[in-house]
Design a protein around this motif. Structure first.
Motif, PDB file in Angstrom:
ATOM      1  N   MET A   1      -1.856   7.102   2.264  1.00 52.96           N
ATOM      2  CA  MET A   1      -0.774   6.270   2.747  1.00 52.96           C
ATOM      3  C   MET A   1       0.485   6.588   1.950  1.00 52.96           C
ATOM      4  N   ARG A   2       1.587   6.621   2.643  1.00 50.50           N
ATOM      5  CA  ARG A   2       2.874   6.879   2.022  1.00 50.50           C
ATOM      6  C   ARG A   2       3.628   5.560   1.905  1.00 50.50           C
ATOM      7  N   ARG A   3       4.174   5.313   0.734  1.00 48.09           N
ATOM      8  CA  ARG A   3       4.846   4.034   0.460  1.00 48.09           C
ATOM      9  C   ARG A   3       6.194   4.298  -0.201  1.00 48.09           C
ATOM     10  N   LEU A   4       7.209   3.565   0.255  1.00 42.95           N
ATOM     11  CA  LEU A   4       8.521   3.610  -0.387  1.00 42.95           C
ATOM     12  C   LEU A   4       8.566   2.480  -1.401  1.00 42.95           C
ATOM     13  N   ARG A   5       8.797   2.841  -2.648  1.00 39.68           N
ATOM     14  CA  ARG A   5       8.901   1.850  -3.728  1.00 39.68           C
ATOM     15  C   ARG A   5      10.352   1.798  -4.169  1.00 39.68           C
ATOM     16  N   MET A   6      10.978   0.631  -3.987  1.00 40.19           N
ATOM     17  CA  MET A   6      12.389   0.446  -4.325  1.00 40.19           C
ATOM     18  C   MET A   6      12.491  -0.460  -5.549  1.00 40.19           C
ATOM     19  N   LYS A   7      13.167   0.008  -6.560  1.00 37.25           N
ATOM     20  CA  LYS A   7      13.274  -0.742  -7.807  1.00 37.25           C
ATOM     21  C   LYS A   7      14.716  -1.190  -8.011  1.00 37.25           C
ATOM     22  N   PHE A   8      14.866  -2.466  -8.331  1.00 35.08           N
ATOM     23  CA  PHE A   8      16.159  -3.075  -8.607  1.00 35.08           C
ATOM     24  C   PHE A   8      16.139  -3.576 -10.048  1.00 35.08           C
TER      25      PHE A   8
ATOM     26  N   GLY B   1      17.505  -9.570 -17.128  1.00 33.17           N
ATOM     27  CA  GLY B   1      16.951  -8.531 -17.992  1.00 33.17           C
ATOM     28  C   GLY B   1      15.616  -8.024 -17.483  1.00 33.17           C
ATOM     29  N   LYS B   2      15.408  -8.099 -16.158  1.00 31.88           N
ATOM     30  CA  LYS B   2      14.126  -7.711 -15.572  1.00 31.88           C
ATOM     31  C   LYS B   2      14.342  -6.812 -14.364  1.00 31.88           C
ATOM     32  N   SER B   3      13.294  -6.042 -14.060  1.00 27.94           N
ATOM     33  CA  SER B   3      13.287  -5.225 -12.852  1.00 27.94           C
ATOM     34  C   SER B   3      12.481  -5.913 -11.774  1.00 27.94           C
ATOM     35  N   LYS B   4      12.839  -5.657 -10.537  1.00 28.02           N
ATOM     36  CA  LYS B   4      12.107  -6.166  -9.383  1.00 28.02           C
ATOM     37  C   LYS B   4      11.806  -4.967  -8.492  1.00 28.02           C
ATOM     38  N   THR B   5      10.595  -4.937  -7.923  1.00 21.16           N
ATOM     39  CA  THR B   5      10.184  -3.819  -7.087  1.00 21.16           C
ATOM     40  C   THR B   5       9.727  -4.321  -5.730  1.00 21.16           C
ATOM     41  N   LEU B   6      10.196  -3.658  -4.678  1.00 26.33           N
ATOM     42  CA  LEU B   6       9.753  -3.929  -3.312  1.00 26.33           C
ATOM     43  C   LEU B   6       9.130  -2.655  -2.775  1.00 26.33           C
ATOM     44  N   SER B   7       8.035  -2.792  -2.023  1.00 34.67           N
ATOM     45  CA  SER B   7       7.365  -1.635  -1.441  1.00 34.67           C
ATOM     46  C   SER B   7       7.228  -1.802   0.056  1.00 34.67           C
ATOM     47  N   ILE B   8       7.358  -0.686   0.770  1.00 30.15           N
ATOM     48  CA  ILE B   8       7.170  -0.652   2.218  1.00 30.15           C
ATOM     49  C   ILE B   8       6.170   0.450   2.521  1.00 30.15           C
ATOM     50  N   ASP B   9       5.122   0.112   3.250  1.00 31.30           N
ATOM     51  CA  ASP B   9       4.083   1.076   3.607  1.00 31.30           C
ATOM     52  C   ASP B   9       4.456   1.871   4.852  1.00 31.30           C
ATOM     53  N   GLY B  10       3.895   3.062   4.953  1.00 30.83           N
ATOM     54  CA  GLY B  10       3.997   3.871   6.159  1.00 30.83           C
ATOM     55  C   GLY B  10       5.359   4.472   6.420  1.00 30.83           C
ATOM     56  N   VAL B  11       6.032   4.940   5.392  1.00 29.11           N
ATOM     57  CA  VAL B  11       7.380   5.508   5.574  1.00 29.11           C
ATOM     58  C   VAL B  11       7.316   7.023   5.751  1.00 29.11           C
ATOM     59  N   LEU B  12       8.395   7.589   6.258  1.00 30.47           N
ATOM     60  CA  LEU B  12       8.495   9.034   6.433  1.00 30.47           C
ATOM     61  C   LEU B  12       8.671   9.716   5.081  1.00 30.47           C
TER      62      LEU B  12
ATOM     63  N   THR C   1      -0.609   7.702  -1.691  1.00 28.30           N
ATOM     64  CA  THR C   1      -1.857   7.184  -2.252  1.00 28.30           C
ATOM     65  C   THR C   1      -3.035   7.565  -1.364  1.00 28.30           C
ATOM     66  N   THR C   2      -4.189   7.673  -1.967  1.00 28.90           N
ATOM     67  CA  THR C   2      -5.427   7.937  -1.249  1.00 28.90           C
ATOM     68  C   THR C   2      -6.400   6.819  -1.572  1.00 28.90           C
ATOM     69  N   THR C   3      -7.055   6.308  -0.548  1.00 27.64           N
ATOM     70  CA  THR C   3      -8.026   5.244  -0.739  1.00 27.64           C
ATOM     71  C   THR C   3      -9.404   5.758  -0.368  1.00 27.64           C
ATOM     72  N   ASN C   4     -10.362   5.593  -1.273  1.00 27.68           N
ATOM     73  CA  ASN C   4     -11.748   5.931  -1.003  1.00 27.68           C
ATOM     74  C   ASN C   4     -12.541   4.635  -0.916  1.00 27.68           C
ATOM     75  N   GLU C   5     -12.906   4.262   0.298  1.00 29.20           N
ATOM     76  CA  GLU C   5     -13.638   3.014   0.482  1.00 29.20           C
ATOM     77  C   GLU C   5     -15.061   3.183  -0.038  1.00 29.20           C
ATOM     78  N   VAL C   6     -15.458   2.307  -0.926  1.00 29.03           N
ATOM     79  CA  VAL C   6     -16.801   2.334  -1.490  1.00 29.03           C
ATOM     80  C   VAL C   6     -17.758   1.593  -0.566  1.00 29.03           C
ATOM     81  N   PHE C   7     -17.353   0.416  -0.124  1.00 28.88           N
ATOM     82  CA  PHE C   7     -18.124  -0.311   0.895  1.00 28.88           C
ATOM     83  C   PHE C   7     -17.250  -1.335   1.569  1.00 28.88           C
ATOM     84  N   ASN C   8     -17.679  -1.772   2.755  1.00 30.80           N
ATOM     85  CA  ASN C   8     -16.989  -2.789   3.533  1.00 30.80           C
ATOM     86  C   ASN C   8     -18.062  -3.597   4.234  1.00 30.80           C
TER      87      ASN C   8
END
Length: 69
Positions: free
Chosen positions: A1-8, A14-25, A59-66
């Protein structure tokens, strides 16, 4: 899965904030991402936040069980 991680960074807190969006180009550029990040200030992140960085993360996900489908 491809994810856009935006950091502010919020100097008022005095802190950072991060937003993520899945499935981006993979081909997104700074010129395309930065205006979107600017538009999120005051909406999803505090008005005192500043655009810091953006990353496209693969990212790559390896499902162990479901057990429950």
């Amino acid at each position: 899965m491809r994810r856009l991680r935006m950091k502010f960074y919020d100097p008022a807190e005095g802190k950072s904030k991060t937003l993520s969006i899945d499935g981006v180009l993979e081909t997104l550029t700074q010129a395309e991402i930065e205006p979107i990040m600017q538009s999120l200030i005051g909406v999803l992140v505090p008005t005192t936040a500043q655009v810091d960085e953006a990353q496209i993360v693969e990212t790559t996900t390896n499902e162990v069980f479901n057990l429950i489908q």
